[in-house]
Motif scaffolding. Structure first.
Motif, PDB file in Angstrom:
ATOM      1  N   PHE A 346      17.160 -19.330   9.083  1.00  0.00           N
ATOM      2  CA  PHE A 346      16.975 -20.191   7.920  1.00  0.00           C
ATOM      3  C   PHE A 346      17.223 -19.409   6.635  1.00  0.00           C
ATOM      4  O   PHE A 346      17.943 -19.862   5.741  1.00  0.00           O
ATOM      5  CB  PHE A 346      15.557 -20.769   7.892  1.00  0.00           C
ATOM      6  N   PHE A 347      16.602 -18.238   6.534  1.00  0.00           N
ATOM      7  CA  PHE A 347      16.732 -17.448   5.304  1.00  0.00           C
ATOM      8  C   PHE A 347      18.175 -16.962   5.110  1.00  0.00           C
ATOM      9  O   PHE A 347      18.659 -16.869   3.984  1.00  0.00           O
ATOM     10  CB  PHE A 347      15.762 -16.274   5.343  1.00  0.00           C
ATOM     11  N   GLN A 348      18.859 -16.687   6.202  1.00  0.00           N
ATOM     12  CA  GLN A 348      20.269 -16.300   6.103  1.00  0.00           C
ATOM     13  C   GLN A 348      21.105 -17.445   5.535  1.00  0.00           C
ATOM     14  O   GLN A 348      21.918 -17.241   4.617  1.00  0.00           O
ATOM     15  CB  GLN A 348      20.802 -15.920   7.489  1.00  0.00           C
ATOM     16  N   LYS A 349      20.881 -18.655   6.050  1.00  0.00           N
ATOM     17  CA  LYS A 349      21.652 -19.808   5.576  1.00  0.00           C
ATOM     18  C   LYS A 349      21.298 -20.172   4.141  1.00  0.00           C
ATOM     19  O   LYS A 349      22.172 -20.564   3.351  1.00  0.00           O
ATOM     20  CB  LYS A 349      21.420 -21.003   6.506  1.00  0.00           C
ATOM     21  N   PHE A 350      20.003 -20.072   3.786  1.00  0.00           N
ATOM     22  CA  PHE A 350      19.607 -20.355   2.407  1.00  0.00           C
ATOM     23  C   PHE A 350      20.324 -19.427   1.439  1.00  0.00           C
ATOM     24  O   PHE A 350      20.787 -19.853   0.369  1.00  0.00           O
ATOM     25  CB  PHE A 350      18.092 -20.189   2.242  1.00  0.00           C
ATOM     26  N   ALA A 351      20.425 -18.155   1.805  1.00  0.00           N
ATOM     27  CA  ALA A 351      21.035 -17.155   0.915  1.00  0.00           C
ATOM     28  C   ALA A 351      22.525 -17.390   0.740  1.00  0.00           C
ATOM     29  O   ALA A 351      23.119 -16.909  -0.240  1.00  0.00           O
ATOM     30  CB  ALA A 351      20.777 -15.757   1.458  1.00  0.00           C
ATOM     31  N   VAL A 376      19.634  -9.638   5.238  1.00  0.00           N
ATOM     32  CA  VAL A 376      19.310 -11.051   5.042  1.00  0.00           C
ATOM     33  C   VAL A 376      18.149 -11.202   4.072  1.00  0.00           C
ATOM     34  O   VAL A 376      18.185 -12.023   3.143  1.00  0.00           O
ATOM     35  CB  VAL A 376      18.989 -11.723   6.389  1.00  0.00           C
ATOM     36  N   ALA A 377      17.096 -10.413   4.274  1.00  0.00           N
ATOM     37  CA  ALA A 377      15.922 -10.522   3.416  1.00  0.00           C
ATOM     38  C   ALA A 377      16.249 -10.176   1.967  1.00  0.00           C
ATOM     39  O   ALA A 377      15.793 -10.858   1.035  1.00  0.00           O
ATOM     40  CB  ALA A 377      14.816  -9.606   3.946  1.00  0.00           C
ATOM     41  N   THR A 378      17.055  -9.141   1.774  1.00  0.00           N
ATOM     42  CA  THR A 378      17.409  -8.727   0.416  1.00  0.00           C
ATOM     43  C   THR A 378      18.214  -9.799  -0.294  1.00  0.00           C
ATOM     44  O   THR A 378      17.963 -10.122  -1.467  1.00  0.00           O
ATOM     45  CB  THR A 378      18.188  -7.402   0.451  1.00  0.00           C
ATOM     46  N   ARG A 379      19.198 -10.366   0.389  1.00  0.00           N
ATOM     47  CA  ARG A 379      20.041 -11.394  -0.242  1.00  0.00           C
ATOM     48  C   ARG A 379      19.226 -12.641  -0.589  1.00  0.00           C
ATOM     49  O   ARG A 379      19.438 -13.274  -1.624  1.00  0.00           O
ATOM     50  CB  ARG A 379      21.218 -11.747   0.678  1.00  0.00           C
ATOM     51  N   PHE A 380      18.286 -13.015   0.286  1.00  0.00           N
ATOM     52  CA  PHE A 380      17.431 -14.174  -0.001  1.00  0.00           C
ATOM     53  C   PHE A 380      16.571 -13.908  -1.233  1.00  0.00           C
ATOM     54  O   PHE A 380      16.465 -14.755  -2.135  1.00  0.00           O
ATOM     55  CB  PHE A 380      16.549 -14.489   1.199  1.00  0.00           C
ATOM     56  N   SER A 381      15.942 -12.755  -1.277  1.00  0.00           N
ATOM     57  CA  SER A 381      15.041 -12.442  -2.390  1.00  0.00           C
ATOM     58  C   SER A 381      15.784 -12.340  -3.709  1.00  0.00           C
ATOM     59  O   SER A 381      15.274 -12.752  -4.760  1.00  0.00           O
ATOM     60  CB  SER A 381      14.288 -11.142  -2.101  1.00  0.00           C
TER      61      SER A 381
END
Length: 581
Positions: A346-351, A376-381
């Motif tokens: 989910f977080f990957q797609k959101f980003a 993934v976490a960095t790009r989302f944040s």
């Protein structure tokens, strides 16, 4: 007949039952004396072979000195016991009754056999009673656009209606539930508990063969599905209840063994409640929050983070089954949800999306079910300004670790620190852990595995590394590839291959080899069509010759299951047949 003369007939300990004396009831119904103020029992139900005061073949309601009498067996379950027979005495041919229907005096005596069974009170039902008294008229479930679906009192009304429909099923039977993220889940769960049935949540998108194997392995008596807003009953074979040993489970979670055969984990309600409390206290989730529920309720993660907090703590939720990333973001905005429990996909797609809606109410993002990569976490944040908190757990024991920090210092494989109420002990030189908490299940069913799960302890198959921040997952014992007697941890290869330009995800697994036992294969997801030869050349510069994958399988996306997990077993099967004639 004196109360003490009945005591020797009881086949089980009187944990919650005792006698007060029968003068007030004129010795009319001696079973009505099962009441002890010290036990805090407010309601009792007694049934008999025949009704002595009013009509035959009906429930006999017995007056007490406390607040009332329940009239249905399902309600009696909330009190932690049931009575399936009693001694009834009448003294006289002319039968007079008091204003509530109890006999006052007679000359004729009739006695029926008496059998009593006591059992522990269901902790979640007791918590639900408190939640209902506190939150009765508040909204419990929202639909994704933010509209109200059900209040807590409407859930209770629905649960009572469903309990009547479940009355024909034998207590102790396994009831498989396959209704997706339906708004009917909380009411159905409460009704199943009250009927003393054992819920077995199942994913909605299981293949027919997988579903059949799960029902057979767990000896399910019925499969419950939903159609046109109603619960549908599908009887299963065999339909006879399981002869459970002690302690009898209240709930089953489905999992898979190393042979891929389905098996269940046995839980009692207090263990489910303990997991809920550990999650809410560690993550700081309370009644002021609104959970957004898109992860499957049938999964241990969704059940413990979404359903039990609603029942036990009155934390409302948004029930959603939409898996489209933009639709989820729009619904997060519309519903004003404050907590999003998601998975890395989910977080990957959101980003990856542009033109994002504002999410001013969202304060807590949680990721579990699969490893969360630093990238993934960095790009989302960077895009949303929100920290993703890694949550590590297992179906067998619930939550284990959690990253409670607000720092955006992500690291691959980080699983956080042990949660509140959870004791994590290092074993086997620190490569494995032993988890102890009140939330650990009682064991596997139908075949036990006492080495990994028993007596409040669970040993996961994860390989754990520790540093000053907490736990890191370095793979699983079962994922280790045996290359000519050498042990290859696939995580080591995956981390190196992620350094290759354009690679966004990697899974390394072993395939059978006639010469070396197993050989590694790398399944690689790339942003653009990948150059297999270039990736293999890169591997030769990074790994020892015996570690170099025999093949690189390039795909657009790494496939995941309904729970967002990557199955190496499924990837191996697909790889072995992809080039088959």
């Amino acid at each position: 007949m004196k109360a003490q003369q009945h005591l020797h007939r009881l086949k089980v300990p009187l944990v919650k039952l005792s006698f007060l004396g029968g003068a007030r009831l004129h010795a009319g119904v001696t079973a009505g004396e099962f009441l002890d103020a010290a036990c805090r029992i407010d309601e009792l139900l007694f049934t008999s072979e025949k009704r002595m005061a009013l009509s035959a073949d009906a429930d006999l309601e017995v007056a007490t000195s406390r607040t009332g009498v329940v009239s249905r067996p399902a309600c009696a379950c909330d009190r932690g016991f049931r009575v399936v027979g009693m001694d009834i005495c009448f003294h006289g041919c002319k039968r007079e009754v008091n204003p509530i229907g109890l006999p006052l005096c007679c000359n004729q005596k009739k006695t029926s056999n008496f059998v009593s069974e006591s059992f522990p009170q269901n902790a979640l039902l007791l918590s639900w009673k408190k939640t209902l008294s506190r939150c009765r008229d508040s909204t419990a479930i929202f639909v994704p656009n933010g509209s109200q679906s059900r209040t807590f009192s409407q859930i209770e009304e629905e649960a009572q209606s469903l309990a009547r429909e479940l009355a024909g099923l034998a207590p102790g039977s396994v009831a498989a539930v396959q209704i997706g993220n339906s708004v009917r889940w909380p009411a159905l769960l409460i009704a199943l508990f009250r009927a003393r049935l054992i819920p077995l949540p199942l994913g909605r998108h299981m293949e027919a063969a997988e579903l059949s194997a799960a029902l057979d392995a767990c000896n399910a008596a019925v499969l419950l599905t939903e159609s046109a807003g109603r619960i549908q009953f599908h009887p299963c074979e065999p339909a006879s209840p399981v002869c459970w040993d002690t302690p009898r489970p209240d709930f089953l979670k489905l999992t898979s063994g190393t042979t891929s055969a389905p098996r269940a984990i046995r839980f009692r309600a207090f263990q489910l409640l303990a997991d809920c409390e550990q999650i809410c206290s560690t993550m700081g989730i309370g009644r002021h929050d609104l959970n957004f529920g898109v992860i499957p309720f049938s999964h241990s993660y969704g059940f413990s983070n979404l359903l039990t907090p609603l029942i036990a703590n009155g934390i409302p939720l948004v029930a959603s089954e939409d898996r489209m990333p933009r639709a989820i973001l729009n619904d997060l905005a519309s519903s004003k949800a404050t907590v999003f429990a998601g998975m890395p996909i989910f977080f990957q797609k959101f980003a990856e999306l542009e033109n994002l809606p504002a999410l001013p109410h969202l304060r807590l993002c949680i990721s579990a079910g699969a490893p969360l990569s630093k990238d993934v976490a960095t790009r989302f944040s960077e895009k949303f300004g929100l920290k993703i908190h890694t949550f590590y757990g297992a179906s067998e024991c619930g939550g284990i670790g959690y990253d409670a920090s607000d720092a955006f210092d992500y690291r691959d494989g980080f699983a956080g620190e042990p949660m509140r109420g959870v004791d994590v002990e290092r074993v086997e030189g620190g490569a494995s852990i032993c988890v102890r908490s009140a939330a650990v299940g009682d064991g596997y069913f139908p075949i036990r595995d006492t080495e990994s799960l028993e007596n409040g302890r669970f040993v996961p198959s994860d390989l754990i590394r520790w540093d000053s921040r907490g736990m890191f997952i370095d793979g699983r014992v079962s994922d280790v590839i045996n290359v000519a007697g050498r042990k290859l941890n696939p995580v080591e290869l995956e981390q190196r291959l992620l350094l290759f330009p354009g690679v966004k995800a990697v899974v390394v697994f072993g395939v059978p080899s006639a010469l070396r036992g197993e050989e590694p294969v790398a399944c690689v997801a790339t942003e653009q069509p990948g150059d297999t030869a270039a990736i293999l050349r890169f591997c030769h510069t990074q790994f020892s010759p015996w570690q170099v994958p025999k093949d690189v399988w390039v795909v657009p996306e790494i496939p995941t299951n309904e729970r967002g997990k990557i199955s190496r077993r499924a990837l191996i099967a697909r790889y072995l047949v992809k080039d088959a004639p």
